[in-house]
Design a protein around this motif. Structure first.
Motif, PDB file in Angstrom:
ATOM      1  N   LYS B  56       7.676 -29.915 -21.012  1.00 35.84           N
ATOM      2  CA  LYS B  56       8.638 -29.203 -20.178  1.00 35.84           C
ATOM      3  C   LYS B  56       7.878 -28.619 -19.005  1.00 35.84           C
ATOM      4  N   ARG B  57       8.432 -28.755 -17.805  1.00 36.09           N
ATOM      5  CA  ARG B  57       7.760 -28.226 -16.618  1.00 36.09           C
ATOM      6  C   ARG B  57       8.654 -27.222 -15.910  1.00 36.09           C
ATOM      7  N   SER B  58       7.983 -26.230 -15.319  1.00 39.53           N
ATOM      8  CA  SER B  58       8.683 -25.248 -14.503  1.00 39.53           C
ATOM      9  C   SER B  58       7.710 -24.770 -13.444  1.00 39.53           C
ATOM     10  N   ARG B  62       3.425 -25.930 -17.313  1.00 38.83           N
ATOM     11  CA  ARG B  62       3.744 -27.107 -18.107  1.00 38.83           C
ATOM     12  C   ARG B  62       3.522 -26.753 -19.572  1.00 38.83           C
ATOM     13  N   ALA B  63       4.554 -26.932 -20.379  1.00 35.63           N
ATOM     14  CA  ALA B  63       4.441 -26.698 -21.820  1.00 35.63           C
ATOM     15  C   ALA B  63       4.539 -28.027 -22.537  1.00 35.63           C
ATOM     16  N   THR B  64       3.759 -28.141 -23.605  1.00 33.47           N
ATOM     17  CA  THR B  64       3.855 -29.319 -24.463  1.00 33.47           C
ATOM     18  C   THR B  64       4.105 -28.870 -25.890  1.00 33.47           C
ATOM     19  N   LEU B  65       4.669 -29.768 -26.664  1.00 35.81           N
ATOM     20  CA  LEU B  65       4.947 -29.474 -28.070  1.00 35.81           C
ATOM     21  C   LEU B  65       4.662 -30.715 -28.888  1.00 35.81           C
ATOM     22  N   LEU B  74       0.391 -24.306 -23.186  1.00 36.78           N
ATOM     23  CA  LEU B  74       0.928 -23.900 -21.895  1.00 36.78           C
ATOM     24  C   LEU B  74      -0.181 -24.077 -20.863  1.00 36.78           C
ATOM     25  N   SER B  75       0.107 -24.841 -19.830  1.00 41.54           N
ATOM     26  CA  SER B  75      -0.860 -25.056 -18.758  1.00 41.54           C
ATOM     27  C   SER B  75      -0.343 -24.455 -17.464  1.00 41.54           C
ATOM     28  N   ILE B  76      -1.253 -23.871 -16.733  1.00 44.31           N
ATOM     29  CA  ILE B  76      -0.937 -23.356 -15.399  1.00 44.31           C
ATOM     30  C   ILE B  76      -1.818 -24.108 -14.407  1.00 44.31           C
ATOM     31  N   THR B  77      -1.182 -24.686 -13.422  1.00 43.47           N
ATOM     32  CA  THR B  77      -1.910 -25.431 -12.398  1.00 43.47           C
ATOM     33  C   THR B  77      -2.215 -24.515 -11.219  1.00 43.47           C
ATOM     34  N   ALA B  78      -3.440 -24.621 -10.718  1.00 42.42           N
ATOM     35  CA  ALA B  78      -3.846 -23.835  -9.541  1.00 42.42           C
ATOM     36  C   ALA B  78      -3.488 -22.359  -9.718  1.00 42.42           C
ATOM     37  N   ALA B  79      -4.080 -21.749 -10.712  1.00 39.36           N
ATOM     38  CA  ALA B  79      -3.745 -20.362 -11.052  1.00 39.36           C
ATOM     39  C   ALA B  79      -3.941 -19.426  -9.865  1.00 39.36           C
ATOM     40  N   GLN B  80      -3.072 -18.427  -9.798  1.00 37.25           N
ATOM     41  CA  GLN B  80      -3.118 -17.388  -8.770  1.00 37.25           C
ATOM     42  C   GLN B  80      -3.393 -16.038  -9.430  1.00 37.25           C
ATOM     43  N   CYS B  81      -3.844 -15.092  -8.625  1.00 42.45           N
ATOM     44  CA  CYS B  81      -4.118 -13.758  -9.172  1.00 42.45           C
ATOM     45  C   CYS B  81      -2.890 -13.181  -9.872  1.00 42.45           C
ATOM     46  N   GLU B  82      -1.721 -13.473  -9.343  1.00 42.84           N
ATOM     47  CA  GLU B  82      -0.498 -12.920  -9.952  1.00 42.84           C
ATOM     48  C   GLU B  82      -0.158 -13.542 -11.296  1.00 42.84           C
ATOM     49  N   ASP B  83      -0.902 -14.579 -11.710  1.00 40.09           N
ATOM     50  CA  ASP B  83      -0.721 -15.133 -13.054  1.00 40.09           C
ATOM     51  C   ASP B  83      -1.451 -14.300 -14.106  1.00 40.09           C
ATOM     52  N   THR B  84      -2.229 -13.331 -13.684  1.00 43.58           N
ATOM     53  CA  THR B  84      -2.915 -12.438 -14.623  1.00 43.58           C
ATOM     54  C   THR B  84      -1.890 -11.720 -15.484  1.00 43.58           C
ATOM     55  N   ALA B  85      -2.005 -11.899 -16.805  1.00 45.88           N
ATOM     56  CA  ALA B  85      -1.038 -11.342 -17.750  1.00 45.88           C
ATOM     57  C   ALA B  85      -1.487 -11.734 -19.153  1.00 45.88           C
ATOM     58  N   VAL B  86      -0.745 -11.264 -20.151  1.00 44.99           N
ATOM     59  CA  VAL B  86      -0.916 -11.744 -21.518  1.00 44.99           C
ATOM     60  C   VAL B  86       0.200 -12.750 -21.785  1.00 44.99           C
ATOM     61  N   TYR B  87      -0.164 -13.880 -22.351  1.00 44.12           N
ATOM     62  CA  TYR B  87       0.782 -14.952 -22.626  1.00 44.12           C
ATOM     63  C   TYR B  87       0.919 -15.121 -24.143  1.00 44.12           C
ATOM     64  N   PHE B  88       2.161 -15.155 -24.590  1.00 47.75           N
ATOM     65  CA  PHE B  88       2.456 -15.318 -26.011  1.00 47.75           C
ATOM     66  C   PHE B  88       3.255 -16.588 -26.232  1.00 47.75           C
ATOM     67  N   CYS B  89       2.954 -17.292 -27.313  1.00 48.68           N
ATOM     68  CA  CYS B  89       3.909 -18.268 -27.793  1.00 48.68           C
ATOM     69  C   CYS B  89       4.646 -17.646 -28.975  1.00 48.68           C
ATOM     70  N   ALA B  90       5.835 -18.132 -29.206  1.00 49.20           N
ATOM     71  CA  ALA B  90       6.670 -17.583 -30.264  1.00 49.20           C
ATOM     72  C   ALA B  90       7.549 -18.688 -30.810  1.00 49.20           C
ATOM     73  N   THR B  91       7.874 -18.598 -32.088  1.00 44.60           N
ATOM     74  CA  THR B  91       8.719 -19.603 -32.726  1.00 44.60           C
ATOM     75  C   THR B  91       9.891 -18.922 -33.412  1.00 44.60           C
ATOM     76  N   ASP B  92      10.865 -19.738 -33.834  1.00 44.47           N
ATOM     77  CA  ASP B  92      12.051 -19.146 -34.451  1.00 44.47           C
ATOM     78  C   ASP B  92      12.234 -19.547 -35.903  1.00 44.47           C
ATOM     79  N   ALA B  93      11.377 -20.405 -36.443  1.00 49.00           N
ATOM     80  CA  ALA B  93      11.495 -20.852 -37.840  1.00 49.00           C
ATOM     81  C   ALA B  93      12.932 -21.229 -38.171  1.00 49.00           C
ATOM     82  N   ASN B  94      13.636 -21.811 -37.179  1.00 47.20           N
ATOM     83  CA  ASN B  94      15.027 -22.240 -37.352  1.00 47.20           C
ATOM     84  C   ASN B  94      15.946 -21.075 -37.753  1.00 47.20           C
TER      85      ASN B  94
END
Lengths: 113, 110
Positions: B56-58, B62-65, B74-94
Motif C-alpha cells: 500500500k502506498r501513500s 509504502r507499507a507491505t504485509l 513501513l518505508s519512507i522515501t527521501a525522509a524529511q526532518c518532519e518525519d521525526t516521530a515514533v512509528y507504531f504498527c498495530a493489529t486487530d486480531a480480527n
C-alpha cells in the motif's frame, strides 16, 4: 471538525491520591477507547465502550481503576489511590463501529510521586 | 505478547535517506495499522494495509504485509526532518480492538 479532546493535559499526584481524566470524543463516534501508554512503550488498551456499554474491560485494574460513559458521549476514567506504577500517558480514542481508524486525543500525562 | 520485539527501537538517519521499519506479529490479523506519534500528541493513523493486500502506498510512505510470515514493514522515501516521530504498527486480531507494538523512534537530521 473538532478532534478528540482530553483534560487535564497534565496531572501530578502523591501516591494514594485519586484522579479523574475526561474525554470528549468526535461527535457521532459510537466507540470510545482508553489506553495507558508508559514511557517508551506503545499504547495498551484499558477499556472500550460502544455507546454507553462496556465491551471489554479485561485489562482495567478493577480494584483501583473505573471508567464510565453514561450517555454514550463523554467518558471519565478514574484512578483511586494512585501508585507510582500508574505513571504514564492516558490516551482516549474514538471511532465508528466497524471502521478501522481510531482518532486519538492528545493524552493526559500523569506522574505519581 | 503479540509482538516479536518488546523494546522501543531507535533509528537515526539523515535527510534524504530512505528508511524501513519492520514489525512482526504472532496472532492472525485482518489489517495492519501504521500510526505515527509526535511528541506530546496522540498517535495518528498514516497508512492501513489489509490482509488481502501485499503493498500500500501513500505519498512517500509504502507499507507491505506478508501474512505467511506475519510481518509488515513501513518505508519512507527521501525522509524529511518532519518525519521525526515514533512509528507504531498495530493489529486487530480480527476484533474491533487494536493492539499496538512497542514502536520505532525515528530521528531525521538535516
Amino acid at each position: 471538525e473538532a478532534g478528540v479532546t482530553q483534560s487535564p493535559r497534565y496531572a501530578v499526584l502523591q501516591e494514594g491520591q485519586a484522579v479523574s481524566f475526561w474525554c470528549d470524543p468526535i461527535s457521532g463516534h459510537d466507540t470510545l477507547y482508553w489506553y495507558q501508554q508508559p514511557r517508551d512503550q506503545g499504547p495498551q488498551l484499558l477499556v472500550y465502550f460502544r455507546d454507553e456499554a462496556v465491551i471489554d474491560n479485561s485489562q482495567l485494574p478493577s480494584d483501583r481503576f473505573s471508567a464510565v460513559r453514561p450517555k454514550g458521549t463523554n467518558s471519565t476514567l478514574k484512578i483511586q489511590s494512585a501508585k507510582q506504577g500508574d505513571t504514564a500517558t492516558y490516551l482516549c480514542a474514538s471511532s465508528f463501529y466497524n471502521y478501522a481508524e481510531q482518532f486519538f486525543g492528545p493524552g493526559t500525562r500523569l506522574t505519581v510521586l | 505478547s503479540q509482538w516479536g520485539e518488546e523494546n522501543l527501537q531507535a533509528l537515526s538517519i539523515q535527510e534524504g535517506e530512505d528508511v524501513t521499519m519492520n514489525c512482526s506479529y504472532k496472532t492472525y490479523t485482518t489489517v495492519v495499522h501504521w500510526y505515527r506519534q509526535d511528541s506530546g500528541r496522540g498517535p495518528a493513523l498514516i497508512i492501513l494495509i489489509r490482509s488481502n493486500e501485499r503493498e500500500k502506498r501513500s505519498g512517500r510512505l509504502r507499507a507491505t504485509l506478508d501474512t505467511s510470515s506475519q510481518s509488515s514493514s513501513l518505508s519512507i522515501t527521501a525522509a524529511q526532518c518532519e518525519d521525526t516521530a515514533v512509528y507504531f504498527c498495530a493489529t486487530d486480531a480480527n476484533t474491533d480492538k487494536v493492539v499496538f507494538g512497542t514502536g520505532t523512534r525515528l530521528q531525521v537530521s538535516p
